[in-house]
Design a protein around this motif. Structure first.
Motif, mmCIF file in Angstrom:
data_model
loop_
_atom_site.group_PDB
_atom_site.id
_atom_site.type_symbol
_atom_site.label_atom_id
_atom_site.label_comp_id
_atom_site.label_asym_id
_atom_site.label_seq_id
_atom_site.Cartn_x
_atom_site.Cartn_y
_atom_site.Cartn_z
ATOM 1 N N PRO A 1 0.845 -1.200 0.000
ATOM 2 C CA PRO A 1 0.000 0.000 0.000
ATOM 3 C C PRO A 1 0.879 1.249 0.000
ATOM 4 O O PRO A 1 1.951 1.265 0.617
ATOM 5 C CB PRO A 1 -0.791 -0.124 1.305
ATOM 6 N N LEU A 2 0.449 2.276 -0.699
ATOM 7 C CA LEU A 2 1.262 3.492 -0.807
ATOM 8 C C LEU A 2 1.532 4.131 0.549
ATOM 9 O O LEU A 2 2.532 4.830 0.721
ATOM 10 C CB LEU A 2 0.567 4.508 -1.726
ATOM 11 N N SER A 3 0.649 3.886 1.518
ATOM 12 C CA SER A 3 0.812 4.505 2.835
ATOM 13 C C SER A 3 1.854 3.792 3.698
ATOM 14 O O SER A 3 2.349 4.373 4.667
ATOM 15 C CB SER A 3 -0.531 4.515 3.573
ATOM 16 N N LYS A 4 2.196 2.540 3.353
ATOM 17 C CA LYS A 4 3.133 1.778 4.191
ATOM 18 C C LYS A 4 4.559 1.972 3.711
ATOM 19 O O LYS A 4 5.214 1.048 3.204
ATOM 20 C CB LYS A 4 2.748 0.302 4.190
ATOM 21 N N THR A 5 5.055 3.196 3.888
ATOM 22 C CA THR A 5 6.418 3.519 3.484
ATOM 23 C C THR A 5 7.394 3.091 4.573
ATOM 24 O O THR A 5 7.004 2.658 5.651
ATOM 25 C CB THR A 5 6.550 5.022 3.214
ATOM 26 N N GLY A 6 8.686 3.248 4.287
ATOM 27 C CA GLY A 6 9.718 2.897 5.246
ATOM 28 C C GLY A 6 10.412 1.598 4.872
ATOM 29 O O GLY A 6 10.373 1.151 3.727
ATOM 30 N N ARG A 7 11.051 0.990 5.850
ATOM 31 C CA ARG A 7 11.806 -0.239 5.619
ATOM 32 C C ARG A 7 10.857 -1.416 5.413
ATOM 33 O O ARG A 7 9.920 -1.623 6.179
ATOM 34 C CB ARG A 7 12.727 -0.518 6.809
ATOM 35 N N VAL A 8 11.131 -2.192 4.379
ATOM 36 C CA VAL A 8 10.333 -3.373 4.066
ATOM 37 C C VAL A 8 11.032 -4.592 4.652
ATOM 38 O O VAL A 8 12.209 -4.853 4.356
ATOM 39 C CB VAL A 8 10.156 -3.532 2.538
ATOM 40 N N GLU A 9 10.317 -5.338 5.498
ATOM 41 C CA GLU A 9 10.903 -6.514 6.132
ATOM 42 C C GLU A 9 11.233 -7.588 5.094
ATOM 43 O O GLU A 9 10.555 -7.730 4.079
ATOM 44 C CB GLU A 9 9.938 -7.089 7.171
ATOM 45 N N LEU A 10 12.294 -8.354 5.394
ATOM 46 C CA LEU A 10 12.743 -9.388 4.454
ATOM 47 C C LEU A 10 11.681 -10.453 4.229
ATOM 48 O O LEU A 10 11.551 -10.992 3.134
ATOM 49 C CB LEU A 10 14.031 -10.025 4.984
ATOM 50 N N ASN A 11 10.911 -10.761 5.262
ATOM 51 C CA ASN A 11 9.887 -11.805 5.154
ATOM 52 C C ASN A 11 8.501 -11.224 4.917
ATOM 53 O O ASN A 11 7.490 -11.849 5.270
ATOM 54 C CB ASN A 11 9.880 -12.667 6.419
ATOM 55 N N SER A 12 8.422 -10.038 4.327
ATOM 56 C CA SER A 12 7.119 -9.429 4.040
ATOM 57 C C SER A 12 6.318 -10.310 3.085
ATOM 58 O O SER A 12 6.892 -10.959 2.196
ATOM 59 C CB SER A 12 7.311 -8.046 3.411
ATOM 60 N N PRO A 13 4.989 -10.369 3.235
ATOM 61 C CA PRO A 13 4.165 -11.177 2.319
ATOM 62 C C PRO A 13 4.354 -10.739 0.873
ATOM 63 O O PRO A 13 4.509 -9.548 0.580
ATOM 64 C CB PRO A 13 2.736 -10.905 2.805
ATOM 65 N N ARG A 14 4.332 -11.701 -0.012
ATOM 66 C CA ARG A 14 4.543 -11.419 -1.431
ATOM 67 C C ARG A 14 3.619 -12.281 -2.283
ATOM 68 O O ARG A 14 3.017 -13.232 -1.793
ATOM 69 C CB ARG A 14 6.009 -11.669 -1.803
ATOM 70 N N VAL A 15 3.555 -11.962 -3.546
ATOM 71 C CA VAL A 15 2.795 -12.770 -4.508
ATOM 72 C C VAL A 15 3.778 -13.748 -5.140
ATOM 73 O O VAL A 15 4.710 -13.329 -5.835
ATOM 74 C CB VAL A 15 2.129 -11.887 -5.576
ATOM 75 N N ALA A 16 3.595 -15.030 -4.877
ATOM 76 C CA ALA A 16 4.629 -16.015 -5.211
ATOM 77 C C ALA A 16 4.038 -17.214 -5.937
ATOM 78 O O ALA A 16 4.256 -18.356 -5.534
ATOM 79 C CB ALA A 16 5.353 -16.462 -3.946
ATOM 80 N N GLY A 17 3.292 -16.988 -7.001
ATOM 81 C CA GLY A 17 2.678 -18.092 -7.724
ATOM 82 C C GLY A 17 3.444 -18.537 -8.955
ATOM 83 O O GLY A 17 3.223 -19.642 -9.453
ATOM 84 N N HIS A 18 4.344 -17.697 -9.464
ATOM 85 C CA HIS A 18 5.096 -18.047 -10.674
ATOM 86 C C HIS A 18 6.274 -18.961 -10.340
ATOM 87 O O HIS A 18 6.813 -18.928 -9.227
ATOM 88 C CB HIS A 18 5.608 -16.781 -11.360
ATOM 89 N N GLN A 19 6.706 -19.746 -11.321
ATOM 90 C CA GLN A 19 7.839 -20.652 -11.152
ATOM 91 C C GLN A 19 9.101 -20.119 -11.803
ATOM 92 O O GLN A 19 10.139 -20.798 -11.798
ATOM 93 C CB GLN A 19 7.487 -22.028 -11.720
ATOM 94 N N GLY A 20 9.029 -18.930 -12.363
ATOM 95 C CA GLY A 20 10.200 -18.266 -12.935
ATOM 96 C C GLY A 20 10.145 -16.785 -12.617
ATOM 97 O O GLY A 20 9.143 -16.288 -12.082
ATOM 98 N N ASP A 21 11.205 -16.065 -12.933
ATOM 99 C CA ASP A 21 11.251 -14.629 -12.642
ATOM 100 C C ASP A 21 10.049 -13.907 -13.238
ATOM 101 O O ASP A 21 9.669 -14.158 -14.391
ATOM 102 C CB ASP A 21 12.534 -14.009 -13.210
ATOM 103 N N VAL A 22 9.467 -12.996 -12.469
ATOM 104 C CA VAL A 22 8.390 -12.143 -12.977
ATOM 105 C C VAL A 22 9.021 -11.041 -13.821
ATOM 106 O O VAL A 22 9.940 -10.342 -13.379
ATOM 107 C CB VAL A 22 7.569 -11.544 -11.818
ATOM 108 N N LEU A 23 8.526 -10.867 -15.047
ATOM 109 C CA LEU A 23 9.141 -9.947 -16.005
ATOM 110 C C LEU A 23 8.354 -8.656 -16.202
ATOM 111 O O LEU A 23 8.939 -7.640 -16.560
ATOM 112 C CB LEU A 23 9.316 -10.647 -17.360
#
Length: 484
Positions: A62-84
């Motif tokens: 979200p645009l409001s959640k600025t600052g340092r991003v934690e290493l284990n932050s939730p992500r979208v991880a459905g692809h099996q190769g690099d997202v281009l």
């Protein structure tokens, strides 16, 4: 002799660096060599392609959640190769499309509050391409129409309501570098490794116009300029100097200018409200911006924004997400190699505190002009416009951030209807699954029994080997006694 000064509303446009508390930090930015922005922005979220081992992932914040991003932050991880490539749905701020090296295009639904855990199940998966998919683009006026371009040299136009391809375009002999829709979605323009520019009909796949582009072999970019009815390209000369060129609707070249001798690809963003062009070079610290006109020289350089660190990618905020109260005509999210995302605000200084109607004409809103079926039936329509005066000094801001999800709801409903269409067939599939599970249990029991019997046989063999070895030792001792 008096000098005539060109009249322009945007002669004085200034870029402002963000404060530290407005930036995002510690993001593992993708290091893939594909020439793409690796970032997408809308009035709710910023999405970034990540460097990740063992599969592809991207981050949505979200645009409001600025600052340092934690290493284990939730992500979208459905692809099996690099997202281009990433692209937000222009008619729904909660839907994003992604393309990847795994040859798939996926659609994702992002909650209003952002991700609370890793998202691995896409809303829709589109599979057809035979090589990595480097480009994904939404139709500018029709709902649920998506375009993808792959390294198999194919462009596919998808109807998301059916999940099927409506047009497959196979006219490029080599890698497709860039694809751009025109303002009403009736045409697309492409650049290719064969150094040619093409204007195509996205419904039939026919080549409308074709010409030679820039002479250099490095990637070229292209954009339609709706106000002047021209096309704008960037590329390289035969001596590897960076250039821009302007072409009319028949692909006749109007002007060609050298920029510099750097080697980074320059991405184009065109703003139809201001008739300005923004050039963001990969690996540059600069952002160049120009104003287009209808007569020679067709393009006037305004100035450059100078950043501190080279940019690895960028995201371009739609006008309805800009801060109208400070006369912000553009906001570009610069993504650096150090893992920072820096929102750079471009404003036009005015003394008046009233709404500046000349700077902010009606802009493209968040509503589609056509349904997918209407567009596929041959209908074209101008984008639906919205007034920016409602957003002046925060008025109507809630309406912008609380975007309706009509497109998402209809897409979900049609997909659900498609899934339940053969109800009996679905029940039969469930019964087959139950039978398979029962069979699997029986096989597991048989395997366990066989393993037990096998273990018993191994023990018996070991005992027999011990007995035989003892008898052999006894015979050896008897022979020694006889010799004595």
């Amino acid at each position: 002799m008096s000098r005539v000064v060109r009249k322009s509303l945007f002669r004085h446009v200034f870029g402002k660096d963000p404060r530290k508390e407005e930036t995002f930090e510690d993001i593992k930015v993708s290091k893939n060599s594909w020439e793409a922005p690796f970032c997408a922005v809308n009035p709710k979220f910023v999405a970034v392609c990540l460097a990740s081992a063992g599969g592809g992932a991207f981050l949505v914040l979200p645009l409001s959640k600025t600052g340092r991003v934690e290493l284990n932050s939730p992500r979208v991880a459905g692809h099996q190769g690099d997202v281009l490539d990433l692209a937000w749905n222009p008619f729904n701020d909660n839907m994003i499309a992604s393309s990847s090296e795994d040859m798939k295009v996926m659609l994702w639904e992002i909650p209003d509050t952002g991700l609370a855990h890793d998202l691995t199940t896409p809303l829709v998966t589109l599979s057809h391409h035979q090589r990595r998919v480097g480009i994904v683009r939404w139709h500018p006026t029709a709902e649920n129409i998506l375009l993808s371009a792959s390294h198999d040299n194919l462009i596919c136009v998808w109807n998301l309501e059916s999940g099927e391809i409506v047009t497959e375009i196979d006219c490029h002999p080599d890698t497709i570098f860039c694809v751009a829709w025109n303002h009403d979605g009736s045409k697309i323009a492409t650049t290719c490794k064969d150094k040619k520019l093409r204007i195509l009909d996205p419904r039939s796949g026919d080549v409308v116009k074709k010409c030679e582009g820039h002479e250099g072999s490095k990637p070229q970019q292209i954009a339609f300029c709706s106000k002047t009815d021209n096309l704008f390209t960037t590329g390289f000369s035969r001596m590897s100097e960076r250039q821009y060129a302007i072409w009319d609707k028949n692909l006749e070249q109007l002007t060609l200018e050298d920029i510099d001798s750097s080697n980074g690809v320059q991405f184009i963003r065109y703003d139809p409200d201001t008739n300005m062009i923004w050039l963001i070079g990969k690996g540059d610290c600069l952002i160049r911006y120009y104003e287009l006109v209808d007569e020679e020289p067709y393009c006037h350089w305004i100035t450059n924004y100078q950043g501190k660190d080279p940019q690895r990618g960028f995201g371009f905020m739609p006008k309805r997400g800009c801060n109208i109260s400070i006369n912000e005509i553009c906001r570009i999210y610069r993504m650096t190699g150090k893992g920072h995302i820096l929102p750079v605000s471009f404003t036009v200084p005015r003394k008046s505190e009233m709404f500046q109607e000349d700077l902010f004409p009606p802009t493209q809103g968040g509503d589609a002009s056509l349904t997918a079926d209407e567009w596929l039936g041959g209908k074209n329509a101008e984008p639906k416009l919205m007034s920016l005066e409602a957003l002046f000094k925060g008025k109507g801001q809630a309406a912008t951030t609380a975007k309706k999800s009509t497109g998402l709801s209809s897409l979900k409903g049609k997909l659900a209807a498609k899934k339940t269409k053969g109800g009996a067939a679905g029940q039969e599939e469930d019964m087959d699954v139950n039978k398979l599970l029962d069979t699997l249990k029986k096989l597991n029991n048989k395997v366990e029994k066989l393993e037990k019997s096998n273990a018993e046989l191994e023990n018996r063999v070991t005992d027999l080997e011990t007995v035989v070895a003892g008898e052999d030792n006894g015979e050896g001792h008897d022979e020694e006694d006889d010799d004595k």
